[in-house]
Design an enzyme around this catalytic site. Structure first.
Site, PDB file in Angstrom:
ATOM      1  N   ASN A 167       0.806  -1.223   0.000  1.00  0.00           N
ATOM      2  CA  ASN A 167       0.000   0.000   0.000  1.00  0.00           C
ATOM      3  C   ASN A 167       0.839   1.273   0.000  1.00  0.00           C
ATOM      4  OD1 ASN A 167       0.321  -1.409   2.609  1.00  0.00           O
ATOM      5  ND2 ASN A 167      -0.345   0.546   3.455  1.00  0.00           N
ATOM      6  N   CYS A 340      -2.754   5.141   7.117  1.00  0.00           N
ATOM      7  CA  CYS A 340      -2.797   4.707   8.507  1.00  0.00           C
ATOM      8  C   CYS A 340      -1.570   5.162   9.289  1.00  0.00           C
ATOM      9  CB  CYS A 340      -2.911   3.194   8.568  1.00  0.00           C
ATOM     10  SG  CYS A 340      -4.137   2.573   7.448  1.00  0.00           S
TER      11      CYS A 340
HETATM   12  N1  PLP Z   1      -4.532  -3.828   3.780  1.00  0.00           N
HETATM   13  C1  PLP Z   1      -3.968  -2.943   2.948  1.00  0.00           C
HETATM   14  C2  PLP Z   1      -2.852  -3.384   2.059  1.00  0.00           C
HETATM   15  C3  PLP Z   1      -4.405  -1.615   2.924  1.00  0.00           C
HETATM   16  O1  PLP Z   1      -3.840  -0.739   2.120  1.00  0.00           O
HETATM   17  C4  PLP Z   1      -5.460  -1.238   3.804  1.00  0.00           C
HETATM   18  C5  PLP Z   1      -5.904   0.178   3.877  1.00  0.00           C
HETATM   19  O2  PLP Z   1      -5.118   1.092   3.898  1.00  0.00           O
HETATM   20  C6  PLP Z   1      -6.024  -2.217   4.628  1.00  0.00           C
HETATM   21  C7  PLP Z   1      -5.533  -3.497   4.595  1.00  0.00           C
HETATM   22  C8  PLP Z   1      -7.163  -1.883   5.552  1.00  0.00           C
HETATM   23  O3  PLP Z   1      -8.352  -1.739   4.802  1.00  0.00           O
HETATM   24  P1  PLP Z   1      -9.609  -0.934   5.412  1.00  0.00           P
HETATM   25  O4  PLP Z   1      -9.267   0.512   5.289  1.00  0.00           O
HETATM   26  O5  PLP Z   1     -10.752  -1.348   4.533  1.00  0.00           O
HETATM   27  O6  PLP Z   1      -9.776  -1.378   6.803  1.00  0.00           O
END
Ligand code: PLP
Length: 406
Positions: A167, A340
């Site tokens: 991400n 995040c």
């Molecule tokens: N996994 C990855 C690779 C992500 O990029 C994200 C979000 O940033 C998530 C999990 C979490 O997803 P959600 O925002 O739907 O909780």
């Protein structure tokens, strides 16, 4: 109501802002078609899918059809799809659910240093309950070597969790090669495909994956809804206690409108995918070429095996957060690291795992394009970066590598 105007060209819910939005890895704004599909389930058809009356049955039918559609898009059976509140919950259910269900065979889980925090923090909780977690290192591009996965497996390994696309830096992992190894060993493979799903067809059988996480808002669906693919026969301990929804794998009233919007957006993304991936790759090339002209800018992630819409860099002499704030004032919305981790003063764990100097890692910038992004948006962004960098560095001039007259 004109839904297309209500959704706005750029900003899902903020049609009044005319910012250039290049933060699709954080959230890709709701597609008008998805909103259109959702509206009846927020208004006239809003019912609880567990209710036996006609309104409840309509809600149930909408979920069933969405489940079929999403299953088909990834090569799964409908009963193998469990809807969740998003990617985070899907990751938690996969890691903790599969971890706890297999303790009779072992408490050994293999993952990587560049996973999303939803996976890493889920494994951290298991570690406190006497699980042994092996966190594999990656190369300078953020890639895991399948040979390292093979070497980490023990008799007691029950789960391997590797993301398909990162991400932050956009690097793709060799999932099919890892799947081959994990299947041969007999452990289960979890793949976080949250970032990949918008861009590439997912084939859970080609991957030999047992668990796959998806999230709607990364592919033009609404926030707060996602799914976990659970291969038939994969044991999982539910992580929410309550009603018997989702075949007793995830308790709680389903987010009917969200699920419908998720399926609509996913269908759209898949239908557009190869032409769109080509277009986004061209935009990324334009962005990279422009950034390459600037002094002190280094591209991060794999040069070729990467998401088509992700351009990630580290920039010497600036704080990523300051750069994002300065660009925001110029009407350009991007991010530093992942949504995040931005806001935290710690450099990204992904960049550090790739061996990037912690000082340099502070200057990370992630630019992620989407369906509405144009070449002009890219040029506006490059001009804004050129404009704010000297100020942030406290110097005059942009320091082009190539003289302006060249
Ligand atoms: N996994 C990855 C690779 C992500 O990029 C994200 C979000 O940033 C998530 C999990 C979490 O997803 P959600 O925002 O739907 O909780």
């Amino acid at each position: 109501m004109d839904l297309r105007n209500a959704v706005g060209k750029r900003h899902g819910y903020h049609p009044s802002t005319m910012a250039v939005y290049l933060d699709h890895a954080a959230t890709s704004p709701l597609r008008p078609e998805a909103l259109e599909a959702m509206l009846p389930y927020l208004t006239s058809n809003a019912g609880n899918p567990s209710s036996l009356h006609a309104t409840g049955r309509r809600a149930r039918k909408a979920i069933d059809e969405s489940r079929e559609s999403i299953a088909q898009l990834i090569g799964a059976q409908p009963r193998e799809i469990v809807f969740t509140s998003g990617g985070t919950e899907a990751d938690n259910l996969a890691v903790k659910g599969a971890g706890w269900a297999a303790t009779a065979r072992g408490r050994h889980i293999v993952t990587t240093a560049v996973e999303h925090k939803a996976v890493l923090n889920a494994t951290a909780i298991l570690e406190r309950a006497n699980f042994e977690i092996v966190c594999l290192l990656v190369d300078e591009f953020g890639r895991v070597d399948p040979i390292d996965v093979a070497a980490a497996l023990t008799e007691r390994t029950t789960l391997v969790s590797v993301m398909s696309a990162n991400n932050e830096v956009g690097t793709l992992q060799p999932i099919a090669a890892i799947g081959e190894i994990v299947r041969g060993h007999g452990a289960k493979l979890h793949v976080d495909a949250v970032q990949l799903a918008a861009h590439e067809a997912i084939d859970i059988n080609a991957w030999q994956a047992d668990l796959v996480s998806l999230s709607a808002h990364k592919l033009g669906g609404p926030q707060g809804v996602g799914a976990l693919y659970i291969r038939r026969g994969t044991q999982l301990l539910p992580q929410l206690q309550g009603g018997s929804q989702e075949r007793q794998r995830r308790a709680g009233t389903e987010n009917v409108a969200g699920i419908v919007g998720f399926a609509a957006a996913f269908e759209l993304a898949r239908a557009e995918s190869s032409a769109e991936a080509h277009r986004l790759r061209e935009l990324s090339r334009r962005l990279r070429d422009g950034l390459d002209q600037l002094e002190g800018v280094t591209l991060t992630g794999h040069p070729d095996d990467r998401l088509p819409n992700n351009v990630s860099v580290v920039i010497e002499g600036v704080e990523g957060g300051d750069l994002v704030a300065a660009l925001d004032l110029e009407g350009v919305e991007v991010s530093t690291g992942s949504a995040c981790t931005s806001g935290s003063t710690e450099p990204s764990h992904v960049l550090l795992a790739m061996g990037i100097d912690p000082h340099l890692a502070h200057g990370s910038l992630r630019i992620t394009t989407g369906p509405e992004t144009t070449a002009q948006d890219v040029d506006t962004t490059l001009a804004a970066i050129r404009g704010v960098l000297p100020r942030l560095r406290g110097v005059e001039g942009v320091h082009p590598k190539v003289a302006a007259t060249a």
